[in-house]
Design an enzyme around this catalytic site. Structure first.
Site, PDB file in Angstrom:
ATOM      1  CB  SER A  49      -0.912   0.037   1.230  1.00  0.00           C
ATOM      2  OG  SER A  49      -1.634  -1.157   1.349  1.00  0.00           O
TER       3      SER A  49
HETATM    4  N1  SAH Z   1      -0.464  -4.885   4.001  1.00  0.00           N
HETATM    5  C1  SAH Z   1       0.240  -5.228   2.781  1.00  0.00           C
HETATM    6  C2  SAH Z   1      -0.605  -4.909   1.578  1.00  0.00           C
HETATM    7  C3  SAH Z   1      -0.982  -6.159   0.928  1.00  0.00           C
HETATM    8  S1  SAH Z   1      -2.143  -6.113  -0.386  1.00  0.00           S
HETATM    9  C4  SAH Z   1       1.613  -4.595   2.738  1.00  0.00           C
HETATM   10  O1  SAH Z   1       1.897  -3.757   3.588  1.00  0.00           O
HETATM   11  O2  SAH Z   1       2.399  -4.966   1.876  1.00  0.00           O
HETATM   12  C5  SAH Z   1      -3.380  -7.185   0.271  1.00  0.00           C
HETATM   13  C6  SAH Z   1      -2.981  -8.584   0.593  1.00  0.00           C
HETATM   14  O3  SAH Z   1      -4.150  -9.235   1.097  1.00  0.00           O
HETATM   15  C7  SAH Z   1      -2.487  -9.429  -0.567  1.00  0.00           C
HETATM   16  O4  SAH Z   1      -1.223  -9.945  -0.272  1.00  0.00           O
HETATM   17  C8  SAH Z   1      -3.544 -10.552  -0.686  1.00  0.00           C
HETATM   18  O5  SAH Z   1      -3.007 -11.792  -1.083  1.00  0.00           O
HETATM   19  C9  SAH Z   1      -4.073 -10.581   0.741  1.00  0.00           C
HETATM   20  N2  SAH Z   1      -5.401 -11.192   0.905  1.00  0.00           N
HETATM   21  C10 SAH Z   1      -6.501 -11.081   0.119  1.00  0.00           C
HETATM   22  N3  SAH Z   1      -7.527 -11.787   0.640  1.00  0.00           N
HETATM   23  C11 SAH Z   1      -7.063 -12.362   1.795  1.00  0.00           C
HETATM   24  C12 SAH Z   1      -7.634 -13.218   2.797  1.00  0.00           C
HETATM   25  N4  SAH Z   1      -8.896 -13.650   2.721  1.00  0.00           N
HETATM   26  N5  SAH Z   1      -6.861 -13.594   3.841  1.00  0.00           N
HETATM   27  C13 SAH Z   1      -5.560 -13.184   3.928  1.00  0.00           C
HETATM   28  N6  SAH Z   1      -4.969 -12.381   3.016  1.00  0.00           N
HETATM   29  C14 SAH Z   1      -5.699 -11.974   1.969  1.00  0.00           C
END
Ligand code: SAH
Length: 228
Positions: free
Chosen positions: A75
């Site tokens: 993000s």
């Molecule tokens: N917080 C992260 C941003 C990641 S983007 C950072 O700082 O880099 C969102 C993430 O959520 C992705 O990696 C995706 O695979 C994950 N995601 C989506 N649905 C999910 C679920 N049901 N449970 C766990 N992770 C999930």
């Protein structure tokens, strides 16, 4: 010791990053309305260049989301700061972070002094984030699972951060909040997502809308259906 010297320690020599770059990010966070000094301090301490894909280190402190592979993104710094500020994690609290991705947001929450349990559904991302967070010494436990309905067996939590957008606020997540607990979750709306905060006091759940945002979709039982 000047601010430049302070950051030199984190960046190390020969990284190709200007000392001012992290300061620039902090300046932009301040002008973007981030006032909580603990959050700014935490973001000053987490080396974001360690969380981006090899080759994009020089863009690490730009105020935008960056690809981290598998169709996912780390993000934008301002989004992380706004979300963490709204959650206001304090030392010793237990925080559930849903959507580990690179692990950056989990690291920022841990840098506020909280113990973080972070859930990621994609194995490759979970494994690399776990290694990275361990190597950098952040107090984060990475769990590979569908976290869209939380992780009730390890709850309740003082705060829950969701980094992917859901069709609605899953009631199961609100139920995993401790007394006074806070949940921040992007909820999909017609044109963009809205960042929703829910605070739990006794039987009451107070909800406020913190504004527009854009996240990748939350997939799974409490999110959008996964493509077959
Ligand atoms: N917080 C992260 C941003 C990641 S983007 C950072 O700082 O880099 C969102 C993430 O959520 C992705 O990696 C995706 O695979 C994950 N995601 C989506 N649905 C999910 C679920 N049901 N449970 C766990 N992770 C999930």
């Amino acid at each position: 010791m000047g601010a430049g010297d302070r950051f030199r320690h984190w960046l190390g020599p020969g990284r190709g990053l200007e000392d001012s770059t992290r300061e620039d990010m902090l300046e932009r966070l301040r002008s973007g309305g981030v006032r909580d000094e603990r959050v700014l301090e935490a973001m000053a301490r987490v080396p974001r260049e360690e969380f981006v894909t090899e080759g994009s280190e020089t863009e690490a402190y730009a105020d935008r989301a960056l690809a981290i592979g598998y169709g996912q993104t780390i993000s934008q710094p301002l989004m992380v700061a706004v979300l963490v500020q709204a959650l206001a994690p304090t030392a010793g609290e237990r925080v559930l972070d849903i959507g580990t991705g690179s692990g950056y947001q989990a690291a920022v929450i841990a840098a506020c002094g909280a113990h973080v349990i972070s859930v990621e559904r994609l194995e490759r991302l979970a494994v690399s984030a776990r290694r990275r967070l361990e190597r950098l010494g952040f107090d984060v436990e990475v769990v590979e699972a569908d976290g869209s309905l939380g992780l009730p067996e390890q709850g309740p939590y003082d705060a829950i951060a969701v980094a992917a957008s859901a069709p609605r606020v899953p009631e199961q997540l609100v139920a995993q909040l401790a007394e006074g607990g806070r949940l921040c979750i992007p909820v999909a709306a017609a044109d963009c997502d809205r960042l929703i905060r829910v605070r739990r006091y006794g039987d009451q759940a107070m909800r406020d809308d913190l504004g527009p945002c854009r996240f990748v979709p939350l997939l799974g039982a409490g999110g959008f259906p996964e493509a077959s």
